[in-house]
Write an enzyme that holds these catalytic residues in place. Structure first.
Site, PDB file in Angstrom:
ATOM      1  N   TYR A 142     -18.530  -4.967 -70.807  1.00 16.30           N
ATOM      2  CA  TYR A 142     -18.249  -6.194 -70.056  1.00 16.30           C
ATOM      3  C   TYR A 142     -17.172  -7.019 -70.766  1.00 16.30           C
ATOM      4  CZ  TYR A 142     -22.734  -5.112 -67.766  1.00 16.30           C
ATOM      5  OH  TYR A 142     -23.766  -4.504 -67.101  1.00 16.30           O
ATOM      6  N   SER A 144     -28.210  -6.330 -60.249  1.00 16.77           N
ATOM      7  CA  SER A 144     -27.754  -6.763 -58.920  1.00 16.77           C
ATOM      8  C   SER A 144     -28.939  -7.090 -57.999  1.00 16.77           C
ATOM      9  CB  SER A 144     -26.856  -5.694 -58.270  1.00 16.77           C
ATOM     10  OG  SER A 144     -25.763  -5.354 -59.101  1.00 16.77           O
ATOM     11  N   LEU A 172     -29.605  -9.691 -56.453  1.00 19.78           N
ATOM     12  CA  LEU A 172     -29.179 -10.468 -55.284  1.00 19.78           C
ATOM     13  C   LEU A 172     -28.127  -9.705 -54.481  1.00 19.78           C
ATOM     14  CD1 LEU A 172     -28.892 -13.928 -57.089  1.00 19.78           C
ATOM     15  CD2 LEU A 172     -30.700 -13.177 -55.524  1.00 19.78           C
ATOM     16  N   ALA A 173     -28.018  -8.391 -54.763  1.00 19.26           N
ATOM     17  CA  ALA A 173     -26.963  -7.584 -54.139  1.00 19.26           C
ATOM     18  C   ALA A 173     -25.616  -8.296 -54.308  1.00 19.26           C
ATOM     19  CB  ALA A 173     -27.285  -7.261 -52.682  1.00 19.26           C
ATOM     20  N   GLN A 174     -25.386  -8.764 -55.527  1.00 21.41           N
ATOM     21  CA  GLN A 174     -24.143  -9.440 -55.922  1.00 21.41           C
ATOM     22  C   GLN A 174     -23.864 -10.692 -55.084  1.00 21.41           C
ATOM     23  OE1 GLN A 174     -21.142  -6.326 -56.330  1.00 21.41           O
ATOM     24  NE2 GLN A 174     -21.927  -5.863 -58.386  1.00 21.41           N
ATOM     25  N   LEU A 214     -27.424 -11.519 -50.742  1.00 22.93           N
ATOM     26  CA  LEU A 214     -28.727 -12.017 -50.296  1.00 22.93           C
ATOM     27  C   LEU A 214     -28.863 -13.539 -50.410  1.00 22.93           C
ATOM     28  CD1 LEU A 214     -30.867  -9.112 -51.816  1.00 22.93           C
ATOM     29  CD2 LEU A 214     -30.464  -9.553 -49.374  1.00 22.93           C
ATOM     30  N   GLY A 258     -27.064 -15.529 -48.726  1.00 19.12           N
ATOM     31  CA  GLY A 258     -26.765 -16.076 -47.407  1.00 19.12           C
ATOM     32  C   GLY A 258     -25.541 -16.979 -47.420  1.00 19.12           C
TER      33      GLY A 258
HETATM   34  N1  LIG Z   1     -26.483  -1.219 -65.802  1.00 22.08           N
HETATM   35  C1  LIG Z   1     -25.549  -1.295 -64.873  1.00 22.08           C
HETATM   36  O1  LIG Z   1     -24.902  -0.296 -64.511  1.00 22.08           O
HETATM   37  C2  LIG Z   1     -25.267  -2.635 -64.249  1.00 22.08           C
HETATM   38  C3  LIG Z   1     -24.494  -2.728 -63.076  1.00 22.08           C
HETATM   39  C4  LIG Z   1     -24.295  -3.986 -62.513  1.00 22.08           C
HETATM   40  C5  LIG Z   1     -24.850  -5.124 -63.114  1.00 22.08           C
HETATM   41  N2  LIG Z   1     -25.581  -5.004 -64.266  1.00 22.08           N
HETATM   42  C6  LIG Z   1     -26.188  -6.195 -64.919  1.00 22.08           C
HETATM   43  O2  LIG Z   1     -26.932  -6.917 -63.960  1.00 22.08           O
HETATM   44  C7  LIG Z   1     -26.492  -8.273 -63.900  1.00 22.08           C
HETATM   45  C8  LIG Z   1     -26.662  -8.800 -62.500  1.00 22.08           C
HETATM   46  O3  LIG Z   1     -26.035  -7.974 -61.517  1.00 22.08           O
HETATM   47  P1  LIG Z   1     -24.759  -8.454 -60.687  1.00 22.08           P
HETATM   48  O4  LIG Z   1     -24.094  -9.551 -61.410  1.00 22.08           O
HETATM   49  O5  LIG Z   1     -24.023  -7.230 -60.314  1.00 22.08           O
HETATM   50  O6  LIG Z   1     -25.388  -8.998 -59.302  1.00 22.08           O
HETATM   51  P2  LIG Z   1     -26.397 -10.148 -58.884  1.00 22.08           P
HETATM   52  O7  LIG Z   1     -27.140 -10.657 -60.045  1.00 22.08           O
HETATM   53  O8  LIG Z   1     -27.157  -9.619 -57.735  1.00 22.08           O
HETATM   54  O9  LIG Z   1     -25.410 -11.274 -58.325  1.00 22.08           O
HETATM   55  C9  LIG Z   1     -24.839 -12.229 -59.158  1.00 22.08           C
HETATM   56  C10 LIG Z   1     -24.039 -13.228 -58.318  1.00 22.08           C
HETATM   57  O10 LIG Z   1     -24.873 -13.793 -57.290  1.00 22.08           O
HETATM   58  C11 LIG Z   1     -24.555 -15.179 -57.109  1.00 22.08           C
HETATM   59  N3  LIG Z   1     -25.780 -15.950 -57.421  1.00 22.08           N
HETATM   60  C12 LIG Z   1     -26.544 -15.881 -58.539  1.00 22.08           C
HETATM   61  N4  LIG Z   1     -27.577 -16.735 -58.480  1.00 22.08           N
HETATM   62  C13 LIG Z   1     -27.480 -17.377 -57.289  1.00 22.08           C
HETATM   63  C14 LIG Z   1     -28.249 -18.374 -56.654  1.00 22.08           C
HETATM   64  N5  LIG Z   1     -29.342 -18.893 -57.224  1.00 22.08           N
HETATM   65  N6  LIG Z   1     -27.857 -18.804 -55.428  1.00 22.08           N
HETATM   66  C15 LIG Z   1     -26.751 -18.284 -54.814  1.00 22.08           C
HETATM   67  N7  LIG Z   1     -25.981 -17.325 -55.372  1.00 22.08           N
HETATM   68  C16 LIG Z   1     -26.343 -16.872 -56.596  1.00 22.08           C
HETATM   69  C17 LIG Z   1     -23.420 -15.489 -58.073  1.00 22.08           C
HETATM   70  O11 LIG Z   1     -22.188 -15.272 -57.407  1.00 22.08           O
HETATM   71  P3  LIG Z   1     -21.408 -16.416 -56.526  1.00 22.08           P
HETATM   72  O12 LIG Z   1     -21.942 -17.744 -56.896  1.00 22.08           O
HETATM   73  O13 LIG Z   1     -19.968 -16.233 -56.889  1.00 22.08           O
HETATM   74  O14 LIG Z   1     -21.669 -16.009 -55.100  1.00 22.08           O
HETATM   75  C18 LIG Z   1     -23.590 -14.428 -59.135  1.00 22.08           C
HETATM   76  O15 LIG Z   1     -22.421 -14.110 -59.854  1.00 22.08           O
HETATM   77  C19 LIG Z   1     -25.045  -8.215 -64.420  1.00 22.08           C
HETATM   78  O16 LIG Z   1     -24.588  -9.459 -64.903  1.00 22.08           O
HETATM   79  C20 LIG Z   1     -25.173  -7.187 -65.506  1.00 22.08           C
HETATM   80  O17 LIG Z   1     -25.716  -7.782 -66.688  1.00 22.08           O
HETATM   81  C21 LIG Z   1     -25.810  -3.782 -64.821  1.00 22.08           C
END
Ligand SMILES: NC(=O)c1ccc[n+]([C@@H]2O[C@H](COP(=O)([O-])OP(=O)(O)OC[C@H]3O[C@@H](n4cnc5c(N)ncnc54)[C@H](OP(=O)(O)O)[C@@H]3O)[C@@H](O)[C@H]2O)c1
Length: 322
Positions: free
Chosen positions: A58, A197, A199-201, A204, A206
């Protein structure tokens, strides 16, 4: 905050913090985010979050540095989890890379050291030899894997000769495959599924629709954010909103409560603001009823996004337009 009931040296909070976003341009959060990232970490610690996930990949080490600096004196209180990206993960390489990660994090021991993804060529016997040596000298506490099938997780355990505490996999209302075998195994064997993920990035939450998709390279490459899929997901988001209203909560909090319902799951959402972090931490306290859970599951099952090869030309077209 709630914690996983397991015999780990430090309690694992059900909500952790994912830090891919830290120091990574591809999320598009801009230069001010680095200072905000430190505030997010400190607030998370105050709220009882004890799991912090990063990776050498990262921001090419920047995420580890930002996280380590922000945790400062709290490093010993929490579980710092990082990952080796397994390019030729032979024992000597695993050891060198762990030393480098620990230095960036400013720790003398990495609480949870994970293999970022299975290597298609190098067998786990080789990688786990390095992990075992790291545990023996105390540089690594627990070993974990990521993106592993159940079979390969078990092979890794046999190779380590000790528990491989966790498997970090994509798990959310949209990606429910871990429910088939990884979650039952974790519950039965006393292991942990770390949901990435969750929150499906942000799908979810909305917050996005076909006319207002997110920016940033990560989500422009994610088929869930194709206008067509954002449109198809409206019913699911409506269901999340209805359940959220009954709990005085937000759709994101309900999406997190869905994955946290399983006892051996830790979810590690990323956050773009302190407020999101606060809301995510609070989601650990939400108990869904059976009816709510069933409604969410049915709505998630009815959502049929365009993914895989069918999504590729659409992704290319949408990138050309933006
Ligand atoms: N092992 C692996 O291969 C792998 C792969 C992917 C991720 N990861 C790890 O998993 C972590 C999380 O996954 P991810 O970042 O891909 O996806 P995620 O956690 O599903 O989505 C994160 C994004 O959702 C939004 N969000 C977060 N909290 C919120 C809330 N309370 N209300 C509204 N929006 C909200 C933010 O984006 P906005 O505000 O910009 O909309 C945030 O950047 C990563 O940081 C990483 O550490 C690991």
């Amino acid at each position: 905050m709630r914690y996983v009931r397991l015999d780990t040296p430090k309690p694992l909070s059900k909500i952790g913090l994912g830090t891919w976003q830290f120091g990574s341009r591809e999320w598009g959060y801009g230069p001010d985010y680095e200072r905000l990232a430190a505030d997010i970490v400190r607030r998370a610690v105050e709220l009882g979050v004890t799991v912090f996930d990063t990776a050498e990949l990262y921001g090419f080490g920047r995420s580890e540095r930002i996280l380590g600096a922000a945790l400062a004196g709290d490093r010993d209180k929490v579980t710092v989890a990082t990952k080796i990206f397994p390019v030729l993960p032979v024992a000597s390489v695993v050891q060198q890379r762990a030393v480098a990660s620990a230095a960036r994090l400013g720790v003398t021991s990495i609480d949870l050291y994970q293999v970022h993804q299975p290597n298609p060529v190098v067998a786990d016997q080789t990688t786990m030899r390095g992990m075992r040596a790291l545990q023996d000298v105390g540089l690594v506490g627990e070993v974990g894997v990521s993106n592993y099938s159940l079979r390969r997780w078990q092979v890794a355990e046999a190779a380590l000769g000790r528990r491989v505490l966790s498997n970090q996999v994509r798990y959310s209302m949209l990606d429910r495959r871990p429910e088939e075998d990884l979650l039952p195994y974790a519950a039965q064997a006393g292991r942990v599924v770390i949901a990435y993920s969750p929150l499906a990035q942000g799908f979810l939450s909305g917050r996005y629709d076909a006319h207002h998709p997110p920016t940033g390279a990560v989500r422009r490459a994610n088929p869930y954010f194709l206008p067509e899929n954002l449109e198809r997901g409206r019913t699911l988001i409506d269901t999340l909103r209805q359940v959220a209203a009954a709990h005085d909560a937000t759709p994101s909090q309900i999406a997190l409560a869905y994955v946290l319902r399983h006892p051996n799951v830790v979810a590690i959402p990323g956050a773009s603001s302190v407020e999101q972090m606060e809301r995510n931490a609070a989601a650990a306290e939400i108990d869904l009823t059976e009816d709510e859970y069933a409604a969410l599951m049915n709505s998630a099952r009815a959502f049929r996004p365009v993914t895989g090869l069918a999504a590729v030309p659409k992704l290319i077209r949408s990138r050309v337009r933006t």
